[in-house]
Design a protein around this motif. Sequence first.
Motif, mmCIF file in Angstrom:
data_model
loop_
_atom_site.group_PDB
_atom_site.id
_atom_site.type_symbol
_atom_site.label_atom_id
_atom_site.label_comp_id
_atom_site.label_asym_id
_atom_site.label_seq_id
_atom_site.Cartn_x
_atom_site.Cartn_y
_atom_site.Cartn_z
ATOM 1 N N TYR A 460 59.359 -1.370 -23.161
ATOM 2 C CA TYR A 460 59.071 -1.315 -21.720
ATOM 3 C C TYR A 460 57.666 -1.866 -21.539
ATOM 4 C CZ TYR A 460 58.641 0.554 -16.977
ATOM 5 O OH TYR A 460 58.471 0.695 -15.619
ATOM 6 N N ASN A 461 57.568 -3.018 -20.894
ATOM 7 C CA ASN A 461 56.325 -3.787 -20.961
ATOM 8 C C ASN A 461 55.626 -4.024 -19.636
ATOM 9 O OD1 ASN A 461 56.056 -4.467 -23.872
ATOM 10 N ND2 ASN A 461 58.083 -5.331 -23.535
ATOM 11 N N GLU A 462 55.908 -3.221 -18.615
ATOM 12 C CA GLU A 462 55.144 -3.308 -17.373
ATOM 13 C C GLU A 462 55.243 -1.990 -16.619
ATOM 14 O OE1 GLU A 462 52.597 -4.070 -15.920
ATOM 15 O OE2 GLU A 462 52.572 -6.132 -16.623
ATOM 16 N N ASN A 463 54.340 -1.806 -15.682
ATOM 17 C CA ASN A 463 54.226 -0.566 -14.931
ATOM 18 C C ASN A 463 54.578 -0.855 -13.477
ATOM 19 O OD1 ASN A 463 53.221 1.782 -13.576
ATOM 20 N ND2 ASN A 463 51.778 2.121 -15.243
ATOM 21 N N PHE A 464 55.513 -0.065 -12.911
ATOM 22 C CA PHE A 464 55.894 -0.344 -11.515
ATOM 23 C C PHE A 464 54.933 0.266 -10.498
ATOM 24 C CE2 PHE A 464 59.254 3.109 -12.381
ATOM 25 C CZ PHE A 464 58.514 4.143 -11.821
ATOM 26 N N GLY A 465 53.904 0.960 -10.969
ATOM 27 C CA GLY A 465 52.857 1.411 -10.069
ATOM 28 C C GLY A 465 53.208 2.669 -9.300
ATOM 29 N N ILE A 466 52.656 2.806 -8.109
ATOM 30 C CA ILE A 466 52.722 4.062 -7.372
ATOM 31 C C ILE A 466 54.118 4.377 -6.847
ATOM 32 C CG2 ILE A 466 52.154 3.157 -5.085
ATOM 33 C CD1 ILE A 466 50.083 5.706 -5.224
ATOM 34 N N GLY A 467 54.960 3.352 -6.717
ATOM 35 C CA GLY A 467 56.310 3.608 -6.242
ATOM 36 C C GLY A 467 56.896 2.416 -5.526
ATOM 37 N N PHE A 468 57.995 2.650 -4.792
ATOM 38 C CA PHE A 468 58.760 1.559 -4.200
ATOM 39 C C PHE A 468 59.595 2.119 -3.059
ATOM 40 C CE2 PHE A 468 60.008 3.015 -8.387
ATOM 41 C CZ PHE A 468 61.160 3.740 -8.100
ATOM 42 N N ASP A 469 60.262 1.245 -2.356
ATOM 43 C CA ASP A 469 61.029 1.641 -1.182
ATOM 44 C C ASP A 469 62.173 2.582 -1.560
ATOM 45 O OD1 ASP A 469 59.381 -0.154 0.057
ATOM 46 O OD2 ASP A 469 60.903 -1.726 0.266
ATOM 47 N N GLY A 470 62.454 3.522 -0.670
ATOM 48 C CA GLY A 470 63.560 4.439 -0.883
ATOM 49 C C GLY A 470 63.582 5.513 0.181
ATOM 50 N N LYS A 471 64.549 6.402 0.081
ATOM 51 C CA LYS A 471 64.672 7.483 1.058
ATOM 52 C C LYS A 471 63.568 8.511 0.895
ATOM 53 C CE LYS A 471 69.725 7.082 1.377
ATOM 54 N NZ LYS A 471 71.033 7.773 1.158
ATOM 55 N N GLU A 472 63.089 8.688 -0.312
ATOM 56 C CA GLU A 472 62.079 9.695 -0.604
ATOM 57 C C GLU A 472 60.690 9.049 -0.620
ATOM 58 O OE1 GLU A 472 62.690 12.961 -1.175
ATOM 59 O OE2 GLU A 472 64.732 13.174 -1.939
ATOM 60 N N SER A 473 59.689 9.856 -0.913
ATOM 61 C CA SER A 473 58.322 9.362 -1.042
ATOM 62 C C SER A 473 58.205 8.446 -2.256
ATOM 63 C CB SER A 473 57.360 10.536 -1.194
ATOM 64 O OG SER A 473 57.635 11.243 -2.400
ATOM 65 N N PHE A 474 57.131 7.652 -2.296
ATOM 66 C CA PHE A 474 56.889 6.795 -3.456
ATOM 67 C C PHE A 474 56.957 7.604 -4.759
ATOM 68 C CE2 PHE A 474 54.246 3.012 -1.612
ATOM 69 C CZ PHE A 474 55.413 2.481 -1.102
ATOM 70 N N GLY A 475 56.246 8.732 -4.786
ATOM 71 C CA GLY A 475 56.188 9.523 -6.007
ATOM 72 C C GLY A 475 57.527 10.091 -6.412
ATOM 73 N N GLU A 476 58.313 10.551 -5.447
ATOM 74 C CA GLU A 476 59.620 11.117 -5.771
ATOM 75 C C GLU A 476 60.602 10.031 -6.186
ATOM 76 O OE1 GLU A 476 62.745 13.990 -6.203
ATOM 77 O OE2 GLU A 476 60.589 13.883 -6.514
ATOM 78 N N GLU A 477 60.572 8.885 -5.531
ATOM 79 C CA GLU A 477 61.419 7.777 -5.966
ATOM 80 C C GLU A 477 61.097 7.392 -7.410
ATOM 81 O OE1 GLU A 477 63.953 6.079 -4.528
ATOM 82 O OE2 GLU A 477 63.933 7.411 -2.785
ATOM 83 N N SER A 478 59.821 7.376 -7.751
ATOM 84 C CA SER A 478 59.404 7.051 -9.117
ATOM 85 C C SER A 478 59.950 8.079 -10.106
ATOM 86 C CB SER A 478 57.878 7.011 -9.204
ATOM 87 O OG SER A 478 57.348 6.039 -8.335
ATOM 88 N N ARG A 479 59.840 9.342 -9.747
ATOM 89 C CA ARG A 479 60.329 10.403 -10.634
ATOM 90 C C ARG A 479 61.826 10.262 -10.874
ATOM 91 N NH1 ARG A 479 62.641 15.539 -10.664
ATOM 92 N NH2 ARG A 479 63.263 15.262 -8.496
ATOM 93 N N LEU A 480 62.592 10.028 -9.815
ATOM 94 C CA LEU A 480 64.040 9.909 -9.940
ATOM 95 C C LEU A 480 64.431 8.669 -10.736
ATOM 96 C CD1 LEU A 480 65.035 10.959 -6.310
ATOM 97 C CD2 LEU A 480 65.275 12.324 -8.394
ATOM 98 N N GLN A 481 63.686 7.579 -10.567
ATOM 99 C CA GLN A 481 63.947 6.356 -11.335
ATOM 100 C C GLN A 481 63.815 6.616 -12.834
ATOM 101 O OE1 GLN A 481 64.889 3.241 -10.731
ATOM 102 N NE2 GLN A 481 63.993 1.946 -12.316
ATOM 103 N N LEU A 482 62.776 7.324 -13.222
ATOM 104 C CA LEU A 482 62.537 7.555 -14.654
ATOM 105 C C LEU A 482 63.507 8.578 -15.221
ATOM 106 C CD1 LEU A 482 58.682 7.363 -14.442
ATOM 107 C CD2 LEU A 482 60.183 5.734 -15.596
#
Length: 698
Positions: A460-482
């Motif tokens: 895994y060779n890059e960081n998606f940062g603080i988050g991305f578009d979704g129904k939830e907050s940036f941080g929660e979308e990130s958590r669910l992605q991982l």
Amino acid sequence: MKGGRYMQKLRTVVFGDMTIDYYQSAESVEWLLSPTSLHHEVQLPKKTKFDSLIQAKLIGDDYPKGFSTGSTMRNSATVKSLRLVKQIDKQESNKKEIATILADDRGNHYTHYVSWQIGFPVIETYVTFENRTKIPQMLEMLASFSLSNLSPFYDENPIGNLSLIRYQSKWSFEGRKTIQLLEDLQLEPSWKPSGVGLEKFGQVGSMPVRGWFPQAAIYDKQKDITWAVSLAQPGSWQFDAYRLDEDFCLSGGLADRDYGHWLKAVMPGEVFVTPKAYLTVTCGNEASAAQRLTKILTLPLAQKQHPTEEDLAIQFNEFCTSWGRPTEAMTLKNLAALKGKAIQYYVIDAGWYANQHGWERSHGDWQVSSSQFPNGLETVIAAIKQHDLIPGIWFEIETVGDQSVASTFFEHLLNKDGQPLTVGNRRFWNMRDPWVIDYLQERVINFLTYYDIGYLKIDYNENFGIGFDGKESFGEESRLQLLATQAFIKRIQQQLPDLIIENCSSGGHRLEYSMIQLTDLSSFSDAHEAISVPIIAANLHDHLLPRQSLIWAVIRKRDSPQRLFYSLISTFLGRICLSGDINELSKEQWKVIDDCFVFYDHCRPLIKDGTTTVVRSQILSYRKPTGYQIVQRELGDQALLIIHNFDQTMVELPMDFRTILHTCGFECQGIQLQKKKNKWYLSFPSPLMGCAMLIKLR
């Protein structure tokens, strides 16, 4: 026990050599962790205000005072409203658990769990939030752990006594330890408890070991006691070192709304569970505490019991041979050079799929390159097996290169501000998209099954940062992605239970407990040929088991015997991963490699089950280190000494011993061992030398 004004003790629980005290104040419930052997000396620090074992913040509740808003949400009005409901004990044959349930004014339940695997020097803790109302509840902070009453042996903490230990990390410089007195961090109480002292640190994004490891310790110098914690969180996280009065506190968990843009809507009847944290307390320094923490990592390995992993198999990985362009011809040539060597895994690394844009920009389609492998992979996989080696292959399952066809599947990629989230030359799959999972099932799992691959390197060779578009907050979308990423890895394991899986993220960017526990072994670093390899490898004994730490030994045709020993002896700090110019080596060079493999075979039990002590001079520069390093790995009456000299002519060994069982790198390099006045010394004819000894202590 002395002290404890306005605090009523609820109970005391003994978990082996660790003891937990629970206290109830007028505001909440606190807990205290101390060594069982010193529990009788516990004396709570002077407290003008109280803390809580639950740290949370709901939208609608007041933020904390003390000039801390925007920096920390600890001790918000949410916490001040918590009241004890009950404690529930649960015991199984090999595990004990305590659940402490608190409720807020709305009726929501917050449950603090502590569990102990009987016989282990570690406790596991996490927190759940249950919405017991009829409307959604919005969490903006919920910590996995919160320690208070540090240090619990003084009415007033002595000046210069408590230290905060943290572990820095950047690409190819993993695990540098920093030790700072609380006073140096302004974590000293002011003349009255009006302003909070805070040292906040963490990481935002999908590389959890970037900047810092999610691990810390507190050391009490006068009592020689250390509290240590490691957070199992593959994404954004935070630790808060907090002090208002004599009560020093440390909490941590998911990065909150202020730090990681995390906001979670919990629906009526739903339960939210935090990541797990692992804690210990011990008499001794932070290194001994870290060794205790890593014991918990043996549990998932015991469940897997892969024979080659139990034997600490040596691998060859061709990345530093081909640099991302493996071919059929090169593979067959490599296999001829490795014939008869003590190697069990042959790993084809990145680039086996590459188009004209190269390995970093074309991954994601996962089609075998016909120009590099004109007969497909069948020929080389068959050849690997004919050499009695287990075939391995590289995938980066979560991202796609910007020159792959997959990078145009916009509806299945992560988006930010309505555009595909692109970092450098990578884009990211939406790992919660069923279409993506079906795609990866076909391109990854079915591929592994078809070719009967025995070893999978997940990079895994890059960081998606603080988050991305979704129904939830940036941080929660990130958590669910991982979490979805980890669910896919579990899917691989369910379908291919005998597959060995390596955890890699540009080296060590994912060396945190949830990823370490999920996989079999981890890449220690991308410091492939650096002089700093033994320093980084020794650092990582604080963070994972050496038996799980895969260390590069990149061999070049220009390497002298001295350089070969330096590189190969570094790998005794973990697992050997050979790479480099294996087709261009002389017989003399191969003899050094073979001799090191034989010595490694003698040392396997100590690498696997020993305990570590690192003795080294203060190292300022990792690129141009000075001084020396000795790593002692001890098991029973034997010890493995792994010695690297950077610029000294003579180095004193840290212990006496009875017998030398085996040595590596001494005679042919002219390294001499001598005893003077009951102390052992090594003399080195030149800088940058490595050697090792297996000794009998008694």
